[in-house]
Scaffold this motif. Structure first.
Motif, PDB file in Angstrom:
ATOM      1  N   PHE B 131      39.462  11.215  81.007  1.00  0.00           N
ATOM      2  CA  PHE B 131      37.873  11.574  80.792  1.00  0.00           C
ATOM      3  C   PHE B 131      37.070  10.778  80.626  1.00  0.00           C
ATOM      4  O   PHE B 131      37.229  10.099  79.809  1.00  0.00           O
ATOM      5  CB  PHE B 131      38.005  12.344  79.301  1.00  0.00           C
ATOM      6  N   PRO B 132      36.662  10.436  82.006  1.00  0.00           N
ATOM      7  CA  PRO B 132      35.160   9.971  82.185  1.00  0.00           C
ATOM      8  C   PRO B 132      34.095  10.036  80.977  1.00  0.00           C
ATOM      9  O   PRO B 132      33.791   8.789  79.912  1.00  0.00           O
ATOM     10  CB  PRO B 132      35.026   9.872  83.308  1.00  0.00           C
ATOM     11  N   GLU B 141      27.123  13.560  74.832  1.00  0.00           N
ATOM     12  CA  GLU B 141      28.204  13.375  75.732  1.00  0.00           C
ATOM     13  C   GLU B 141      27.702  11.505  75.627  1.00  0.00           C
ATOM     14  O   GLU B 141      26.747  11.282  75.814  1.00  0.00           O
ATOM     15  CB  GLU B 141      28.074  13.809  76.799  1.00  0.00           C
ATOM     16  N   PHE B 142      28.717  10.578  75.668  1.00  0.00           N
ATOM     17  CA  PHE B 142      29.194   9.474  75.703  1.00  0.00           C
ATOM     18  C   PHE B 142      29.712   8.924  77.162  1.00  0.00           C
ATOM     19  O   PHE B 142      31.396   9.965  76.986  1.00  0.00           O
ATOM     20  CB  PHE B 142      29.745   8.665  74.294  1.00  0.00           C
ATOM     21  N   THR B 144      33.651   7.749  78.233  1.00  0.00           N
ATOM     22  CA  THR B 144      34.387   7.287  77.601  1.00  0.00           C
ATOM     23  C   THR B 144      34.814   5.958  76.923  1.00  0.00           C
ATOM     24  O   THR B 144      35.264   5.135  75.521  1.00  0.00           O
ATOM     25  CB  THR B 144      35.545   7.717  78.128  1.00  0.00           C
ATOM     26  N   VAL B 145      34.456   5.034  78.182  1.00  0.00           N
ATOM     27  CA  VAL B 145      34.399   3.587  77.768  1.00  0.00           C
ATOM     28  C   VAL B 145      34.094   2.673  76.847  1.00  0.00           C
ATOM     29  O   VAL B 145      34.244   2.349  76.370  1.00  0.00           O
ATOM     30  CB  VAL B 145      34.081   2.196  79.009  1.00  0.00           C
ATOM     31  N   ASP B 146      32.766   3.236  76.967  1.00  0.00           N
ATOM     32  CA  ASP B 146      32.105   3.212  75.856  1.00  0.00           C
ATOM     33  C   ASP B 146      32.287   3.015  73.735  1.00  0.00           C
ATOM     34  O   ASP B 146      32.088   2.397  73.217  1.00  0.00           O
ATOM     35  CB  ASP B 146      30.482   3.729  75.667  1.00  0.00           C
ATOM     36  N   VAL B 147      33.270   4.552  73.750  1.00  0.00           N
ATOM     37  CA  VAL B 147      33.649   4.999  72.485  1.00  0.00           C
ATOM     38  C   VAL B 147      34.828   4.233  72.509  1.00  0.00           C
ATOM     39  O   VAL B 147      35.106   3.866  71.103  1.00  0.00           O
ATOM     40  CB  VAL B 147      33.391   6.197  72.958  1.00  0.00           C
ATOM     41  N   MET B 148      35.402   3.960  73.198  1.00  0.00           N
ATOM     42  CA  MET B 148      37.027   3.387  73.270  1.00  0.00           C
ATOM     43  C   MET B 148      36.840   2.283  73.291  1.00  0.00           C
ATOM     44  O   MET B 148      37.703   1.995  73.741  1.00  0.00           O
ATOM     45  CB  MET B 148      37.694   4.170  73.994  1.00  0.00           C
ATOM     46  N   THR B 149      36.557   1.192  72.327  1.00  0.00           N
ATOM     47  CA  THR B 149      36.976   0.694  72.404  1.00  0.00           C
ATOM     48  C   THR B 149      37.936  -0.045  71.629  1.00  0.00           C
ATOM     49  O   THR B 149      39.010   1.037  71.089  1.00  0.00           O
ATOM     50  CB  THR B 149      35.929  -0.241  70.860  1.00  0.00           C
ATOM     51  N   PRO B 150      38.547  -1.034  71.364  1.00  0.00           N
ATOM     52  CA  PRO B 150      39.911  -1.445  71.089  1.00  0.00           C
ATOM     53  C   PRO B 150      40.183  -1.673  69.534  1.00  0.00           C
ATOM     54  O   PRO B 150      41.109  -0.657  68.954  1.00  0.00           O
ATOM     55  CB  PRO B 150      39.379  -2.541  71.470  1.00  0.00           C
ATOM     56  N   PHE B 151      38.769  -1.558  69.157  1.00  0.00           N
ATOM     57  CA  PHE B 151      39.197  -1.056  67.753  1.00  0.00           C
ATOM     58  C   PHE B 151      39.400   0.490  67.448  1.00  0.00           C
ATOM     59  O   PHE B 151      40.429   1.067  66.568  1.00  0.00           O
ATOM     60  CB  PHE B 151      37.324  -1.161  66.792  1.00  0.00           C
TER      61      PHE B 151
END
Ligand SMILES: Nc1ncnc2c1ncn2[C@@H]1O[C@H](COP(=O)(O)OP(=O)(O)OP(=O)(O)O)[C@@H](O)[C@H]1O
Ligand SMILES: [Mg+2]
Lengths: 256, 288
Positions: B131-132, B141-142, B144-151
């Motif tokens: 899901f890009p 819409e965001f 995903t790489v920006d939202v899905m931080t390691p935290f």
């Protein structure tokens, strides 16, 4: 005259699976009256009480409390089941005292009584506290306000439970064998509180095996058997000169 | 003759002058001696071994280690909070009597208890591969790489799988509350939510706190999994340091030290929480 009637149950029927626990049971209780329900174990006495405050849903018949149909909203010739919030609202005016007390064990005697008025009736804490103290005083337990249920005797717990029911300013209090779980020497203190309550004009329906209490305090007595109201009438008549032979046999058996 | 007998009897029942010799726990003493000897050997081995204790001392309070400790605590708190919220929600859905809700609850436990936490963490972290973007089309819409931080990935992975376990703890707590309590609460006109919050959960807590305490302590250590997705918790930071200076064992000891400190503090906290929720209940210890 009919607005004197506080509880009217008409042909209430309740099935558990294929077993008929209540079979067209009807009863009328007037405002300020005490009605005792007696009968053998398994005859449906508890189930009948529990239908009145909707702990059990009836399968047929109808119950009115204070002129209000319990559990349903009538719309022309349709009956709609009411919402959970409406059910909670109807229960507020109907107190119940259980055989096993069912006090909240994590709250003190005082907190048990305050809980309903504050959380359900949104009464201010100070007012609820004053009223709760007065109620504890009325059941003779003013000095036990800060005690947890585990620190009270059975008789004291049951008196707190009665005070808790009174805290909701009910129109009616249902008692389901309030003294059956008590040691014999503790029975009288609870019956005394109930007698006091009756003389103050509280409407009460009491399931009990204490025929002495029924004779002295009740206005009417109903004898239940196999889910039916076998005999209903003035206390002295039902207990002393029962019309039904089944009633007579039961009363004789209890006395022996 | 009569007098003689009574004198003998008197002596036999006279115990004031006798000395009390306490029972000697020989077995215990031997066991303690053996354990002490083994411990001494272990201490000696560590002291003589190739461990540079001055490095351990030096890195114990290194900024990167303390920052890692802080991140470990934050992640423990965040994942456990999510786990408990989901656990309570799922448990209530499970016992609600609503067939749709209770099926969802059963499905949730089945799925999220069925896969390793590490795998779930990796799935969340790599969500961008399938899901890009995420969001509601047209509204927001965001990437995903920006939202899905390691935290975020670690919190979701750990918290959601924890929720599956915690829901079973909560459910057993709810089942432990007597049905008379539910009826008494209904009788004073409480709604379902108020009954759960005011009457049922506070009593269920007594049963739930020991296993949840266990889970929190488990979670402190489980957060170390987040090091694989570059979350800077204490183990991750210790590794970064020893990759640079090769003091592997010293830094692992530093991390162990801090884990032990955190777990000790939590255990003490659990004691007080148990005491709070045990109010009004008779102590079990007193009845055994
Ligand atoms: N939840 C239930 N499921 C199935 N059967 C039930 C349930 N509750 C009550 N019954 C049955 O309905 C009948 C009436 O029960 P109820 O508790 O009303 O009797 P009772 O007159 O109060 O008896 P007791 O004097 O022993 O309290 C009994 O035969 C009982 O087994
Ligand atoms: Mg009964």
């Amino acid at each position: 005259m009919s607005n004197d009637i506080l509880v009217k149950a008409v042909e209430v029927t309740k099935n558990f699976g294929s077993f008929r626990a209540l079979d067209a049971a009807s009863l009328e209780v007037k405002k300020g009256e005490v009605c005792c329900i007696i009968g053998p174990s398994g005859s449906g006495k508890s189930t009948f009480l529990r239908c009145i405050n909707l702990l059990e849903r009836m399968d047929g018949g109808a119950i009115w409390v204070n002129g209000e149909l319990i559990g349903y909203r009538r719309d022309g010739d349709h009956l709609h089941e009411i919402s959970d919030a409406e059910i909670s609202r109807q229960r507020r005016r109907i107190g119940m005292v259980f055989q096993r007390f069912n006090l909240f064990p994590h709250m003190t005697a005082l907190e048990n009584i305050i809980e309903g008025p504050v959380q359900v009736l949104n009464e201010p804490m100070a007012e609820a506290r004053d009223r709760a103290m007065a109620l504890l005083d009325r059941v003779g337990l003013a000095d036990k306000a800060g005690h947890y249920p585990s620190e009270l005797s059975g008789g004291q717990q049951q008196r707190v439970a009665i005070a808790r029911a009174l805290g909701m300013r009910p129109d009616l209090i249902l008692f389901d064998e309030p003294t059956s779980a008590l040691d014999p020497e503790l029975v009288q203190e609870v019956l005394d509180v109930m007698k006091d309550l009756a003389s103050s004009g509280m409407t009460m329906i009491v399931v009990t095996h204490e025929l002495g209490f029924a004779r002295n305090v009740a206005n009417t007595v109903a004898f239940m058997e196999a889910g039916k109201m076998e005999e209903v009438g003035p206390a002295s008549q039902v207990l002393s000169m029962p019309k039904s032979t089944r009633t007579a046999e039961f009363i004789k058996a209890v006395h022996n | 003759m009569v007098m003689e007998v009574s004198q003998v009897a008197d002596q036999r029942y006279e115990i004031a002058h006798l000395k009390l010799v306490p029972k000697r726990h020989v077995g215990r003493m031997v066991a303690a001696a053996v354990v002490l000897a083994l411990l001494a050997g272990l201490v000696r081995a560590f002291a003589m071994g190739q461990i540079e204790w001055n490095y351990v001392a030096e890195f114990l309070f290194a900024p990167a280690i303390l920052q890692g400790l802080y991140n470990t605590l934050i992640m423990t708190f965040a994942a456990m909070a999510l786990g408990i919220i989901l656990g309570v929600l799922i448990a209530i859905m499970r016992i609600s009597g609503n067939p749709v809700l209770s099926s969802i609850a059963v499905g949730y436990v089945w799925v999220f208890r069925g896969a390793p936490a590490l795998l779930q963490l990796l799935l969340w972290f790599n969500l961008a591969l399938i899901f890009p973007t995420i969001g509601i089309p047209g509204l927001f819409e965001f990437r995903t790489v920006d939202v899905m931080t390691p935290f975020v990935a670690a919190m979701l992975g750990l918290g959601i799988s924890q929720g599956a376990y915690t829901s079973e703890v909560v459910r057993s707590g709810l089942l432990s509350v007597d049905s008379g309590q539910y009826e008494a609460a209904r009788t004073i006109g409480m709604t379902q939510m108020k009954m759960l919050r005011r009457i049922v959960l506070p009593q269920a807590m007594r049963v739930m706190v020991p296993p949840i305490g266990n889970e929190v302590i488990g979670m402190v250590k489980l957060t170390s999994l987040a090091s694989v997705i570059q979350y800077s918790e204490i183990l991750h930071n210790a590794q970064i340091i020893y990759f640079a200076n090769t003091r592997v064992l010293e830094l692992l000891l530093v991390a162990s030290f801090w884990y032990l400190v955190v777990v000790s503090v939590l255990s003490i906290g659990q004691h007080y929480i148990e005491r709070y929720f045990g109010r009004g209940a008779k102590s079990i210890r007193a009845t055994i």
